[in-house]
Design a protein around this motif. Structure first.
Motif, mmCIF file in Angstrom:
data_model
loop_
_atom_site.group_PDB
_atom_site.id
_atom_site.type_symbol
_atom_site.label_atom_id
_atom_site.label_comp_id
_atom_site.label_asym_id
_atom_site.label_seq_id
_atom_site.Cartn_x
_atom_site.Cartn_y
_atom_site.Cartn_z
ATOM 1 N N ARG A 16 0.812 -1.229 0.000
ATOM 2 C CA ARG A 16 0.000 0.000 0.000
ATOM 3 C C ARG A 16 0.841 1.272 0.000
ATOM 4 O O ARG A 16 0.318 2.363 0.188
ATOM 5 N N GLY A 17 2.124 1.128 -0.096
ATOM 6 C CA GLY A 17 2.972 2.316 -0.119
ATOM 7 C C GLY A 17 3.110 2.998 1.234
ATOM 8 O O GLY A 17 3.434 4.180 1.313
ATOM 9 N N SER A 66 8.328 1.551 -14.686
ATOM 10 C CA SER A 66 7.477 2.749 -14.738
ATOM 11 C C SER A 66 8.150 3.919 -14.031
ATOM 12 O O SER A 66 9.022 3.719 -13.162
ATOM 13 N N SER A 67 7.756 5.131 -14.401
ATOM 14 C CA SER A 67 8.357 6.307 -13.760
ATOM 15 C C SER A 67 7.786 6.493 -12.350
ATOM 16 O O SER A 67 6.805 5.833 -11.976
ATOM 17 N N ILE A 68 8.428 7.400 -11.595
ATOM 18 C CA ILE A 68 8.044 7.600 -10.183
ATOM 19 C C ILE A 68 6.530 7.804 -10.066
ATOM 20 O O ILE A 68 5.956 8.665 -10.736
ATOM 21 N N SER A 69 5.923 7.026 -9.218
ATOM 22 C CA SER A 69 4.460 7.058 -9.095
ATOM 23 C C SER A 69 4.024 8.058 -8.026
ATOM 24 O O SER A 69 4.826 8.514 -7.200
ATOM 25 N N GLU A 86 4.714 6.809 -4.539
ATOM 26 C CA GLU A 86 6.093 7.013 -4.077
ATOM 27 C C GLU A 86 6.318 8.462 -3.648
ATOM 28 O O GLU A 86 7.016 8.725 -2.679
ATOM 29 N N LYS A 87 5.725 9.382 -4.409
ATOM 30 C CA LYS A 87 5.889 10.800 -4.050
ATOM 31 C C LYS A 87 5.266 11.063 -2.688
ATOM 32 O O LYS A 87 5.845 11.745 -1.839
ATOM 33 N N VAL A 88 4.083 10.512 -2.464
ATOM 34 C CA VAL A 88 3.398 10.708 -1.180
ATOM 35 C C VAL A 88 4.237 10.092 -0.063
ATOM 36 O O VAL A 88 4.446 10.697 0.996
ATOM 37 N N ARG A 127 13.364 2.582 -5.380
ATOM 38 C CA ARG A 127 11.947 2.647 -5.733
ATOM 39 C C ARG A 127 11.145 1.746 -4.813
ATOM 40 O O ARG A 127 11.670 0.774 -4.270
ATOM 41 N N LEU A 128 9.878 2.121 -4.621
ATOM 42 C CA LEU A 128 8.991 1.225 -3.871
ATOM 43 C C LEU A 128 8.554 0.139 -4.847
ATOM 44 O O LEU A 128 7.887 0.438 -5.849
#
Ligand code: FES
Length: 650
Positions: A47-48, A75-78, A81-83, A97-98
């Motif tokens: 769930r990040g 894939s690019s940064i989602s 991941e930013k959150v 990366r997550l």
């Protein structure tokens, strides 16, 4: 699941495991890893939230794998991941990366950093020690439970079970009756999101409202003199805080046998001692939890090591049978018990694991030492010695392991020595005496300087003694050596030397018996454990004849091996099976009934030994010339006292 067909499938290789497979484009990296059984951690179930699943996309051409791992192949940064990265105290290191929030778009090589693996390694600093592999006894699982409604009237527990099965494939979990009392509150408090702690036996330990990051465990070494506790992060193995206290049972008796004696003379003596040791452990737990800024109920697992008498008193077992032959243990198996049954103020479901004992004098502390030092995994014949009031000796290798204890008495701990004291700041821990002038210099615990170096505080003050005759003084019919003549006069008497001789002879005789049983004349390596073993220099231990001849490079300190064993058992639950199995096969040697003990003891009264040669040591230091009998230094000896051997004497 990995697939092997389909033109849209792409190849993924995980390092360092080398596991590989084909997956449809768009598969999250975490799913691919889990499908292949790659060791990647996750608490939040993708769930990040937890950040445990971090990976590194290795870019470039990998001919070995026939993969060109281009940067656009994931894939690019989602947004997830930013959150995550924007949250306080969360880090997504450069290049990481997550894996739960990153999809595979083409052939790629993915590296799993050590801190993202469940089974991490703790690299031990001690020379020649095996690293500790972490296999946590308790793991966290974050789940989102379906709320009840009028159409689904099933109980909260059932819906929690379903969530654990749906999200984590966990089935047949056991919830203790106590869990039900707080379950509804926890589910609602967490808005139906909870983190469930489950131990390796499928027992649910705790249901925490919301997302919970990590859990702690406590490794406790219950010594007869001191009790030490280490609070560890169960995932990383990091020691978050440590603390030690004197064992308050000392007021019932300085050494182990006098504590058994106290029990014999006082009907409730064992209960009193059980109470105070448990209170001490509670105090230590509070202490380390406060230091690490953790709550007591975050401690969900505890491991204990201790000698047989400490082991029995901790568990509330009367140790009286250990006071006399045949020194029967109540149990030589490991013990798993709830913390609350030991009156420990931890989480209500916290479990304790007490390592197995080996024999009446060889306890769970020796099992801890074996677990830490792992002689059973080596070709080399290893001698492990834990020196205290009672010395525990283990000898052998992967073929065969023997154990015994020797009644060394309290001389090594400073008792029975005229100016002796326990190892504490200010105590003299090293002495060097000039062979020609007999002038000494010494070091005290807590100061790195020798006494003849400037800056050695007040103790650099000259003693005023300069000549040989002034150093050695007559005291009645014997002599004493004046080590220091400052504010406090410190001298070493002939009786002190005798006390050390008796102690070292008892230890060496025990070692010799085990060597005889193993039919060997020398050992390949020696590890000295315990406080005394940590402070004595191997060379001088050998000159004293405390340990047998061995290449000095192969003799070293094992630190607090028993405590390390408790930590290993805490962090790696599989090590518990290992030590239980090893202990079952350890051959116990009871020195009290061995006819050769007496002779070995008499021989070992000489420095280093009346009979045994020390050729390897002789290459390193100049040993005193042998006398006409071939002895290095020989004296008349009294018959050895066989302490702890008669109930009546306790
Ligand atoms: S699994 Fe928790 S953040 Fe990816």
């Amino acid at each position: 699941m990995p697939t092997n067909t389909g033109s849209s499938d792409v190849r993924v290789v995980f390092t360092p495991s080398g596991k590989r497979g084909h997956f449809p484009i768009g598969t999250p990296i975490l799913h691919a890893a889990q499908a292949l059984g790659v060791d990647v951690d996750s608490v939040c179930g993708g769930r990040g939230l937890c950040g445990r699943c971090q990976v590194v996309h290795a870019t470039g051409n990998f001919p070995k794998h026939h993969i060109n791992s281009k940067s656009e192949n994931i894939s690019s940064i989602s947004e997830t991941e930013k959150v995550y990265a924007a949250k306080p105290k969360k880090t997504l290191l450069d290049g990481r990366r997550l894996s739960c929030a990153t999809q595979i778009l083409g052939d790629c090589v993915i590296d799993i950093p050590p801190d993202s693996q469940v089974h991490q390694q703790i690299v031990r600093k001690e020379a020649d020690a095996f690293d500790i592999e972490i296999i946590p006894p308790v793991q966290l699982h974050y789940v989102e439970v379906w709320e009840p409604n009028m159409h689904d009237p099933s109980g909260d527990l059932r819906r929690l079970r379903e969530a654990l099965e749906r999200e984590w494939h966990l089935t047949n979990l056991r919830f203790g009756p106590g869990m039900l009392l707080s379950l509804q509150k926890e589910l609602r408090e967490g808005d139906w999101k909870v983190t469930v702690a489950v131990d390796y036996l499928g027992q649910v330990i705790a249901v925490n409202p919301g997302f919970k990051e990590s859990l702690c465990g406590l490794a406790v070494d219950v010594g007869s003199t001191t009790v030490a506790a280490h609070l560890c992060n169960l995932r990383t193995g990091e020691v978050l805080a440590s603390a030690g206290m004197m064992n308050p049972q000392i007021r019932f008796g300085e050494d182990l046998m006098s504590r058994v004696s106290y029990v014999m003379m006082h009907p409730d003596g064992d209960a009193e001692m059980t109470k105070v040791i448990r209170e001490t452990i509670n105090e230590l737990a509070e202490n380390v939890a406060a230091k690490a800024n953790r709550k007591l109920d975050e401690i969900v697992e505890v491991t204990f090591v201790g000698n047989p008498i400490m082991h029995h008193l901790l568990l509330g077992i009367n140790p009286i049978e250990l006071g006399g032959a045949p020194f029967a243990l109540a149990t030589d198996e490991s013990v798993r018990i709830r913390a609350r049954d030991l009156k420990l103020n931890l989480h209500t479901n916290t479990r304790c694991y007490v390592l197995p004992c080996i024999a009446g004098h060889v306890g769970a502390d020796t099992a801890g030492m074996i677990l830490s030092e792992a002689p059973h995994k080596r070709e080399a014949i290893t001698l492990l010695v834990d020196i205290g009031t009672n010395a525990e000796i283990v000898l052998g290798n992967k073929e065969r392991l023997l154990a015994a204890s020797s009644p060394t008495g309290p001389a090594f701990e400073g008792a029975q020595i005229t100016c002796g004291q326990r190892a504490a700041p200010g105590a003299i821990e090293r002495v060097r005496i000039d062979q020609k002038t007999l002038e000494p210099k010494f070091k005290v615990i807590g100061c790195d300087l020798w006494s003849d170096e400037s800056g050695f505080s007040k103790q650099t003050k000259k003693t005023g003694i300069t000549g040989i005759c002034e150093r050695i003084i007559k005291e009645g019919r014997t002599f004493s050596y004046i080590l220091h003549d400052g504010e406090q006069k410190i001298h070493i008497s002939q009786n002190d030397v005798r006390a050390i001789q008796l102690a070292k002879a008892a230890l060496y005789a025990g070692i010799r018996l085990l060597m005889e049983r193993l039919d060997i004349e020398s050992v390949d390596r020696i590890r000295l454990a315990g406080a005394f073993g940590n402070h004595i220099e191997p060379k001088f231990a050998m000159i004293l004849g405390l340990i047998p001849d061995c290449n000095l490079k192969q003799v070293s300190s094992a630190g607090n091996a028993a405590g390390t064993g408790a930590r290993i058992a805490l962090l790696n639950h599989e090590s518990r099976n290992e030590i239980e199995e090893v202990v079952r096969h350890v051959e116990k040697v009871e020195t009290a009934v061995e006819s050769n003990f007496q002779q070995h003891f008499v021989n070992a009264m000489a420095f280093p030994n009346k009979i045994d040669k020390f050729p390897k040591l002789a290459k390193e230091v100049q040993l005193p010339a042998e006398n006409m009998n071939g002895n290095i230094y020989d004296i008349d000896v009294p018959a050895p006292k066989r302490r702890r051997r008669k109930k009546a004497n306790l």
